[in-house]
Design a protein around this motif. Structure first.
Motif, PDB file in Angstrom:
ATOM      1  N   VAL A  27       8.935  -4.564   4.815  1.00  0.00           N
ATOM      2  CA  VAL A  27       8.373  -3.260   4.455  1.00  0.00           C
ATOM      3  C   VAL A  27       8.462  -2.352   5.678  1.00  0.00           C
ATOM      4  CG1 VAL A  27       6.798  -4.123   2.665  1.00  0.00           C
ATOM      5  CG2 VAL A  27       6.012  -3.999   5.028  1.00  0.00           C
ATOM      6  N   GLU A  28       8.414  -1.047   5.407  1.00  0.00           N
ATOM      7  CA  GLU A  28       8.379  -0.071   6.500  1.00  0.00           C
ATOM      8  C   GLU A  28       7.704   1.191   6.001  1.00  0.00           C
ATOM      9  OE1 GLU A  28      12.578   0.400   7.455  1.00  0.00           O
ATOM     10  OE2 GLU A  28      12.792   2.054   6.040  1.00  0.00           O
ATOM     11  N   ASN A  29       7.299   2.045   6.941  1.00  0.00           N
ATOM     12  CA  ASN A  29       6.757   3.338   6.541  1.00  0.00           C
ATOM     13  C   ASN A  29       7.881   4.373   6.600  1.00  0.00           C
ATOM     14  OD1 ASN A  29       6.959   3.770   9.299  1.00  0.00           O
ATOM     15  ND2 ASN A  29       4.875   4.505   9.555  1.00  0.00           N
ATOM     16  N   ASN A  30       7.572   5.615   6.249  1.00  0.00           N
ATOM     17  CA  ASN A  30       8.622   6.640   6.121  1.00  0.00           C
ATOM     18  C   ASN A  30       9.373   6.935   7.401  1.00  0.00           C
ATOM     19  OD1 ASN A  30       8.286   6.957   3.387  1.00  0.00           O
ATOM     20  ND2 ASN A  30       6.795   8.623   3.599  1.00  0.00           N
ATOM     21  N   ASP A  31       8.696   6.942   8.545  1.00  0.00           N
ATOM     22  CA  ASP A  31       9.389   7.275   9.786  1.00  0.00           C
ATOM     23  C   ASP A  31       9.772   6.046  10.607  1.00  0.00           C
ATOM     24  OD1 ASP A  31       7.030   6.442  10.952  1.00  0.00           O
ATOM     25  OD2 ASP A  31       6.526   8.381  11.832  1.00  0.00           O
ATOM     26  N   ALA A  32       9.587   4.867  10.049  1.00  0.00           N
ATOM     27  CA  ALA A  32       9.941   3.587  10.677  1.00  0.00           C
ATOM     28  C   ALA A  32       9.114   3.279  11.913  1.00  0.00           C
ATOM     29  CB  ALA A  32      11.430   3.519  11.007  1.00  0.00           C
ATOM     30  N   SER A  33       7.977   3.945  12.080  1.00  0.00           N
ATOM     31  CA  SER A  33       7.104   3.579  13.186  1.00  0.00           C
ATOM     32  C   SER A  33       6.371   2.282  12.869  1.00  0.00           C
ATOM     33  CB  SER A  33       6.114   4.699  13.505  1.00  0.00           C
ATOM     34  OG  SER A  33       5.290   4.971  12.390  1.00  0.00           O
ATOM     35  N   PRO A  67       0.827  -1.206   0.000  1.00  0.00           N
ATOM     36  CA  PRO A  67       0.000   0.000   0.000  1.00  0.00           C
ATOM     37  C   PRO A  67       0.866   1.262   0.000  1.00  0.00           C
ATOM     38  CG  PRO A  67       0.083  -0.914   2.201  1.00  0.00           C
ATOM     39  CD  PRO A  67       0.798  -1.885   1.305  1.00  0.00           C
ATOM     40  N   PRO A  68       0.295   2.411  -0.379  1.00  0.00           N
ATOM     41  CA  PRO A  68       1.062   3.663  -0.442  1.00  0.00           C
ATOM     42  C   PRO A  68       1.729   4.066   0.872  1.00  0.00           C
ATOM     43  CG  PRO A  68      -1.042   3.925  -1.548  1.00  0.00           C
ATOM     44  CD  PRO A  68      -1.070   2.586  -0.888  1.00  0.00           C
ATOM     45  N   LYS A  69       1.195   3.656   2.005  1.00  0.00           N
ATOM     46  CA  LYS A  69       1.766   4.028   3.307  1.00  0.00           C
ATOM     47  C   LYS A  69       3.038   3.259   3.644  1.00  0.00           C
ATOM     48  CE  LYS A  69      -2.527   5.486   5.475  1.00  0.00           C
ATOM     49  NZ  LYS A  69      -3.452   5.315   6.592  1.00  0.00           N
ATOM     50  N   LEU A  70       3.339   2.211   2.877  1.00  0.00           N
ATOM     51  CA  LEU A  70       4.524   1.390   3.122  1.00  0.00           C
ATOM     52  C   LEU A  70       5.414   1.364   1.895  1.00  0.00           C
ATOM     53  CD1 LEU A  70       2.868  -1.727   4.846  1.00  0.00           C
ATOM     54  CD2 LEU A  70       4.015   0.205   5.961  1.00  0.00           C
ATOM     55  N   ARG A  71       6.660   0.936   2.099  1.00  0.00           N
ATOM     56  CA  ARG A  71       7.564   0.724   0.965  1.00  0.00           C
ATOM     57  C   ARG A  71       8.364  -0.546   1.198  1.00  0.00           C
ATOM     58  NH1 ARG A  71      13.073   3.052   0.660  1.00  0.00           N
ATOM     59  NH2 ARG A  71      13.775   3.366   2.791  1.00  0.00           N
ATOM     60  N   VAL A  72       8.709  -1.201   0.118  1.00  0.00           N
ATOM     61  CA  VAL A  72       9.512  -2.418   0.183  1.00  0.00           C
ATOM     62  C   VAL A  72      10.936  -2.028   0.556  1.00  0.00           C
ATOM     63  CG1 VAL A  72      10.428  -4.366  -1.131  1.00  0.00           C
ATOM     64  CG2 VAL A  72       8.092  -3.545  -1.565  1.00  0.00           C
ATOM     65  N   VAL A  73      11.486  -2.698   1.572  1.00  0.00           N
ATOM     66  CA  VAL A  73      12.863  -2.401   1.976  1.00  0.00           C
ATOM     67  C   VAL A  73      13.768  -3.629   1.954  1.00  0.00           C
ATOM     68  CG1 VAL A  73      12.273  -0.327   3.291  1.00  0.00           C
ATOM     69  CG2 VAL A  73      12.298  -2.543   4.450  1.00  0.00           C
ATOM     70  N   ALA A  74      13.203  -4.811   1.690  1.00  0.00           N
ATOM     71  CA  ALA A  74      14.046  -6.004   1.591  1.00  0.00           C
ATOM     72  C   ALA A  74      13.345  -7.061   0.750  1.00  0.00           C
ATOM     73  CB  ALA A  74      14.357  -6.565   2.968  1.00  0.00           C
ATOM     74  N   CYS A  75      14.169  -7.775  -0.039  1.00  0.00           N
ATOM     75  CA  CYS A  75      13.662  -8.860  -0.881  1.00  0.00           C
ATOM     76  C   CYS A  75      14.632 -10.029  -0.859  1.00  0.00           C
ATOM     77  CB  CYS A  75      13.511  -8.404  -2.328  1.00  0.00           C
ATOM     78  SG  CYS A  75      12.164  -7.247  -2.594  1.00  0.00           S
ATOM     79  N   ALA A  76      14.087 -11.216  -1.097  1.00  0.00           N
ATOM     80  CA  ALA A  76      14.912 -12.395  -1.322  1.00  0.00           C
ATOM     81  C   ALA A  76      15.415 -12.351  -2.762  1.00  0.00           C
ATOM     82  CB  ALA A  76      14.086 -13.657  -1.078  1.00  0.00           C
TER      83      ALA A  76
END
Length: 147
Positions: free
Chosen positions: A127-133, A110-119
């Motif tokens: 995944v994480e959001n912009n401020d890592a909360s 979803p737009p509120k998250l972004r992919v930060v790791a893949c196999a």
């Protein structure tokens, strides 16, 4: 978007899904930090508007490697590449060695998250959001290799 369960999905618990989805939405609205591990990563993604592969083997576009390991859970089985500009990278670095005990995975983020790791096979592993909360990882265990 709702989709019907496929035969490979396995056992589900509707009450748990509804409860955990509501918890995620309230936590995000109140800006309460969340760390999702394994199933919780999928719940977070869906609660915020994303989708999941109900079964990697039958639904993932490429041929995924075995993400449901037979090795004991405390044994890592594959590497995950973590994006350098992520908050997760600050915590675990890149090319982390993780265990793998899932047959499902995040599909659409979803737009509120972004992919930060893949196999290496392209399966989304974090995944994480912009401020890592909001942080969510597919694995239970990370092994740092000393080279």
């Amino acid at each position: 978007m709702h989709c019907d369960p496929i035969p490979e999905l396995g056992i589900t618990n509707r009450n748990r899904d509804v409860f955990e989805t509501a918890l995620v939405r309230v936590a995000v609205a109140k800006h309460i930090p969340i760390l999702g591990i394994c199933r919780s990563a999928l719940v977070i993604n869906v609660a915020l508007g994303g989708t999941v592969y109900q079964d990697l083997k039958s639904q993932f576009p490429q041929k995924p490697f075995k993400h449901h390991q037979l090795a004991p859970g405390n044994q890592p089985t594959h590497f995950v590449s973590v994006k350098l500009d992520s908050h997760l990278f600050k915590a675990v670095g890149d090319d982390v060695f993780v265990n793998s005990r899932h047959h499902q995975a995040i599909k659409d983020v979803p737009p509120k998250l972004r992919v930060v790791a893949c196999a290496s096979d392209g399966v989304i592993e974090a995944v994480e959001n912009n401020d890592a909360s909001v942080q969510a990882v597919q694995w239970h265990l990370v092994i740092e290799l000393l080279v």
